[in-house]
Design a protein around this motif. Structure first.
Motif, PDB file in Angstrom:
ATOM      1  N   ALA A  30       0.839  -1.209   0.000  1.00  0.00           N
ATOM      2  CA  ALA A  30       0.000   0.000   0.000  1.00  0.00           C
ATOM      3  C   ALA A  30       0.870   1.254   0.000  1.00  0.00           C
ATOM      4  CB  ALA A  30      -0.923  -0.012   1.216  1.00  0.00           C
ATOM      5  N   ARG A  31       0.468   2.240  -0.759  1.00  0.00           N
ATOM      6  CA  ARG A  31       1.187   3.511  -0.862  1.00  0.00           C
ATOM      7  C   ARG A  31       0.272   4.629  -0.369  1.00  0.00           C
ATOM      8  NH1 ARG A  31       4.622   0.450  -0.812  1.00  0.00           N
ATOM      9  NH2 ARG A  31       5.966  -0.192  -2.479  1.00  0.00           N
ATOM     10  N   PRO A  32       0.840   5.763  -0.002  1.00  0.00           N
ATOM     11  CA  PRO A  32       0.015   6.899   0.422  1.00  0.00           C
ATOM     12  C   PRO A  32      -0.975   7.307  -0.677  1.00  0.00           C
ATOM     13  CG  PRO A  32       2.301   7.269   1.003  1.00  0.00           C
ATOM     14  CD  PRO A  32       2.276   6.043   0.132  1.00  0.00           C
ATOM     15  N   PRO A  33      -2.124   7.873  -0.272  1.00  0.00           N
ATOM     16  CA  PRO A  33      -3.126   8.286  -1.257  1.00  0.00           C
ATOM     17  C   PRO A  33      -2.529   9.153  -2.366  1.00  0.00           C
ATOM     18  CG  PRO A  33      -3.979   8.564   0.955  1.00  0.00           C
ATOM     19  CD  PRO A  33      -2.527   8.203   1.085  1.00  0.00           C
ATOM     20  N   ARG A  34      -2.935   8.861  -3.585  1.00  0.00           N
ATOM     21  CA  ARG A  34      -2.590   9.631  -4.788  1.00  0.00           C
ATOM     22  C   ARG A  34      -1.094   9.635  -5.119  1.00  0.00           C
ATOM     23  NH1 ARG A  34      -7.376  10.845  -3.756  1.00  0.00           N
ATOM     24  NH2 ARG A  34      -7.848  12.060  -1.967  1.00  0.00           N
ATOM     25  N   THR A  35      -0.353   8.632  -4.661  1.00  0.00           N
ATOM     26  CA  THR A  35       1.058   8.519  -5.010  1.00  0.00           C
ATOM     27  C   THR A  35       1.163   8.307  -6.519  1.00  0.00           C
ATOM     28  OG1 THR A  35       1.630   7.562  -2.862  1.00  0.00           O
ATOM     29  CG2 THR A  35       3.164   7.153  -4.677  1.00  0.00           C
TER      30      THR A  35
END
Length: 172
Positions: A148-153
């Motif tokens: 999972a990556r931070p939102p809107r990466t």
């Protein structure tokens, strides 16, 4: 159940489910959660506090901001090791599932074209097949949580995945 809210029931709220999903990718403060989910700061703080008190979140760090302290919370995938684990109450599991179903419906409304998978089955299989299936589902969910990556990466797509798999009682 005691006066304390159970960990499972603490997440049985659509906003809290979204918060846990976001905090899988990175620790965030109440202000950051509020901005991302379009909540008031007070509302975000309240939900973070409920999740923290239930042992679903840990404080990753604290930083001084304008004379105050901002806590950055992180979701511990697989459960907080500091919280004693026990078998969940069936009522808690049902409350969590009802909230999860409502959240999945919200997410489906935002769905776009792309690879998907959806399945439902109630059947009988050997214990070995069941174990393989559960292991595969667990592996897929762990992969998504770990990556999972931070939102809107940049370079990422917004996805949703939910799973439930359990052995059923066979009233004879």
């Amino acid at each position: 159940m005691d006066d304390e809210i159970s960990a499972l029931r603490s997440v049985a709220h659509p906003v809290r489910l979204r918060i846990l999903s976001m905090l899988t990718a990175q620790p965030m403060s109440a202000a950051e959660v509020a901005r991302e989910l379009d909540l008031t700061h007070a509302n975000a703080s309240y939900h973070l506090r409920v999740l923290h008190d239930a042992g679903e979140l840990v404080v990753e760090s604290e930083e001084k901001i304008r004379g105050g302290t901002a806590k950055r919370y992180r979701y511990v995938v697989g459960g907080n090791p500091e919280r004693p684990a026990g078998p969940p109450d069936v009522e808690d599991l049902i409350a969590w599932q009802v909230a999860t179903n409502a959240e999945v419906v919200r997410r489906l409304a935002q769905r776009v074209a792309g690879p998907t998978s959806s399945s439902d089955i109630e059947t009988w299989v050997t214990p070995e097949v069941w174990q393989r299936a559960v292991d595969s589902i667990r592996e897929a969910m762990i992969l998504l949580h770990e990556e999972a990556r931070p939102p809107r990466t940049e370079g990422t797509i917004h996805v949703s995945a939910s799973s439930q798999a359990f052995v059923m009682d066979d009233p004879s």
